[in-house]
Design an enzyme around this catalytic site. Structure first.
Site, PDB file in Angstrom:
ATOM      1  N   ASN A  40     -37.021 -31.933  21.735  1.00  9.94           N
ATOM      2  CA  ASN A  40     -35.412 -31.896  22.355  1.00  9.94           C
ATOM      3  C   ASN A  40     -35.507 -31.093  23.681  1.00  9.94           C
ATOM      4  OD1 ASN A  40     -32.779 -31.653  23.238  1.00  9.94           O
ATOM      5  ND2 ASN A  40     -32.133 -30.537  21.149  1.00  9.94           N
ATOM      6  N   TRP A  41     -35.701 -31.538  24.658  1.00  7.41           N
ATOM      7  CA  TRP A  41     -35.864 -30.792  25.927  1.00  7.41           C
ATOM      8  C   TRP A  41     -34.534 -30.160  26.422  1.00  7.41           C
ATOM      9  CZ3 TRP A  41     -39.092 -34.683  29.520  1.00  7.41           C
ATOM     10  CH2 TRP A  41     -40.227 -34.880  28.860  1.00  7.41           C
ATOM     11  N   LYS A  42     -33.522 -30.416  25.683  1.00 10.16           N
ATOM     12  CA  LYS A  42     -32.102 -29.955  26.071  1.00 10.16           C
ATOM     13  C   LYS A  42     -31.805 -29.922  27.467  1.00 10.16           C
ATOM     14  CE  LYS A  42     -32.489 -26.966  21.796  1.00 10.16           C
ATOM     15  NZ  LYS A  42     -31.914 -26.116  21.118  1.00 10.16           N
ATOM     16  N   HIS A  73     -25.895 -32.507  17.167  1.00 10.66           N
ATOM     17  CA  HIS A  73     -26.707 -31.002  17.617  1.00 10.66           C
ATOM     18  C   HIS A  73     -25.691 -30.356  17.395  1.00 10.66           C
ATOM     19  CE1 HIS A  73     -29.190 -28.192  19.399  1.00 10.66           C
ATOM     20  NE2 HIS A  73     -30.308 -28.945  18.775  1.00 10.66           N
ATOM     21  N   GLU A  93     -25.686 -27.369  19.136  1.00  9.54           N
ATOM     22  CA  GLU A  93     -24.816 -27.008  20.565  1.00  9.54           C
ATOM     23  C   GLU A  93     -23.811 -28.028  20.640  1.00  9.54           C
ATOM     24  OE1 GLU A  93     -28.952 -26.900  22.171  1.00  9.54           O
ATOM     25  OE2 GLU A  93     -29.185 -25.429  20.953  1.00  9.54           O
ATOM     26  N   GLU A 122     -31.061 -28.747  10.528  1.00 10.93           N
ATOM     27  CA  GLU A 122     -31.319 -27.523  11.367  1.00 10.93           C
ATOM     28  C   GLU A 122     -30.184 -26.350  11.077  1.00 10.93           C
ATOM     29  OE1 GLU A 122     -33.209 -28.720  15.315  1.00 10.93           O
ATOM     30  OE2 GLU A 122     -31.021 -29.364  15.381  1.00 10.93           O
ATOM     31  N   GLY A 146     -33.286 -21.647  18.226  1.00 12.22           N
ATOM     32  CA  GLY A 146     -33.701 -20.886  19.566  1.00 12.22           C
ATOM     33  C   GLY A 146     -33.601 -19.360  19.258  1.00 12.22           C
ATOM     34  N   SER A 188     -36.505 -23.272  15.578  1.00 11.32           N
ATOM     35  CA  SER A 188     -37.522 -22.348  16.024  1.00 11.32           C
ATOM     36  C   SER A 188     -39.017 -22.790  15.072  1.00 11.32           C
ATOM     37  CB  SER A 188     -37.349 -20.976  15.292  1.00 11.32           C
ATOM     38  OG  SER A 188     -36.175 -20.357  16.128  1.00 11.32           O
ATOM     39  N   GLY A 195     -37.460 -25.287  21.703  1.00 11.41           N
ATOM     40  CA  GLY A 195     -38.395 -24.520  22.829  1.00 11.41           C
ATOM     41  C   GLY A 195     -39.648 -24.956  22.906  1.00 11.41           C
TER      42      GLY A 195
HETATM   43  P1  PGA Z   1     -35.538 -24.708  18.827  1.00 12.19           P
HETATM   44  O1  PGA Z   1     -34.539 -25.824  18.818  1.00 12.19           O
HETATM   45  O2  PGA Z   1     -36.984 -25.258  18.099  1.00 12.19           O
HETATM   46  O3  PGA Z   1     -35.740 -24.111  20.131  1.00 12.19           O
HETATM   47  O4  PGA Z   1     -35.096 -23.696  17.940  1.00 12.19           O
HETATM   48  C1  PGA Z   1     -34.401 -26.587  17.968  1.00 12.19           C
HETATM   49  C2  PGA Z   1     -33.368 -27.663  18.293  1.00 12.19           C
HETATM   50  O5  PGA Z   1     -32.383 -27.292  18.857  1.00 12.19           O
HETATM   51  O6  PGA Z   1     -33.391 -28.888  17.921  1.00 12.19           O
END
Ligand code: PGA
Length: 269
Positions: free
Chosen positions: A16-18, A107, A109, A179, A185, A225, A247
């Site tokens: 997931n490149w966000k 997700h 976010e 998650e 993150g 993470s 990330g």
């Molecule tokens: P992260 O993000 O690996 O940076 O913790 C995971 C995600 O949001 O899917």
């Protein structure tokens, strides 16, 4: 009792490149991952999908197509209505049109920063499936919910609400990503045992909603993470079938190390 039984579940790793990358780095990242995905130990053993920002999705999909890579490309979001007057939104048909094969829904976010509720997450999940795409439904508790002992209740609510009205036949195209919000993150991740316990509970919820066979075949990713140095211990757990990586998906070397860890774990099962 762990619920790892036949059928063998092929691990699935999402990148997931966000809201990261620009055009050329996105292309280079996709090509590096796309080439590796066509070689052993990944080819056929691990399903890999990358989620570029919308503005690069078509370009990444076309680049991979020209490079003869079957690396899947997905969208980080969708709008659940058919094409029409929804300024700024992207339909499932448009995602499919430019080569997207999968959509992330729910997700953390989008739930906690943008404010999406379970009902909207469900509409998006159903729209992605109705449009012929696959879907990764993300669920997970906040730190306050974990500390209040609500982890299982939150996951159960989000799984039941997110999959409400999904046809059993479409569950083949669904992956769930567990998650924990406090692990995304932050550099903190759930211990393999805690993640395993949550995955096992989620699988039991799906067995109750659908059938034990559907639950046994469902792939449940861990996310939050995930890095090259903690991936193997997570993938050794019987109900962890891959990872959704944020990330660490932005560096091909790190992302591929995670994919390779999934391949090794699958080979040992
Ligand atoms: P992260 O993000 O690996 O940076 O913790 C995971 C995600 O949001 O899917």
């Amino acid at each position: 009792m762990p619920t790892k039984t036949a059928p063998q579940r092929r691990p699935v790793i999402g990148g997931n490149w966000k809201m990261n990358t620009t055009l050329k780095p996105a292309e280079a990242l996709a090509l590096a991952v796309g080439r590796a995905a066509m070689q052993p130990p990944l080819h056929k053993a691990v399903e890999v999908v990358v989620f570029p920002p919308f503005v690069y999705l078509a370009h990444v999909a076309l680049t991979l197509c020209h490079a003869n890579s079957d690396l899947a490309v997905g969208a980080q979001d969708c709008w659940p209505e058919p094409p029409g007057a929804f300024t700024g939104e992207i339909s499932v048909a448009q995602i499919k049109d430019v080569g997207g094969r999968c959509v992330l829904t729910g997700h953390s976010e989008r739930r906690h920063v943008i404010g999406e509720d379970d009902a909207l997450v469900c509409r998006k999940t159903r729209a992605a499936l109705a449009g012929g795409l696959s879907c990764i439904l993300c669920v997970g508790e906040t730190l306050a919910q974990r500390e209040a002992g609500e982890t299982d209740a939150v996951n159960e609510r989000q799984v039941r609400a997110g999959l409400e009205g999904v046809a059993a036949a479409d569950m083949k195209r669904v992956v769930i990503a567990y998650e924990p919000v406090w692990a995304i993150g932050t550099g903190r991740n759930a211990s393999p045992d805690d993640a395993q316990a949550a995955h096992q509970r989620i699988r039991a919820v799906v067995a109750d909603m659908f059938t034990p066979d559907i639950a046994a075949a469902l792939r449940i990713q861990y996310g939050g993470s995930v890095k090259p140095d903690n991936a193997a211990s997570l993938f050794a757990m019987p109900d962890i079938d891959g990872a959704l990586v944020g990330g660490a998906s932005l560096k091909a070397e790190d992302f591929l190390a995670i994919c390779n860890a999934a391949a090794s774990a699958a080979a040992q099962r």
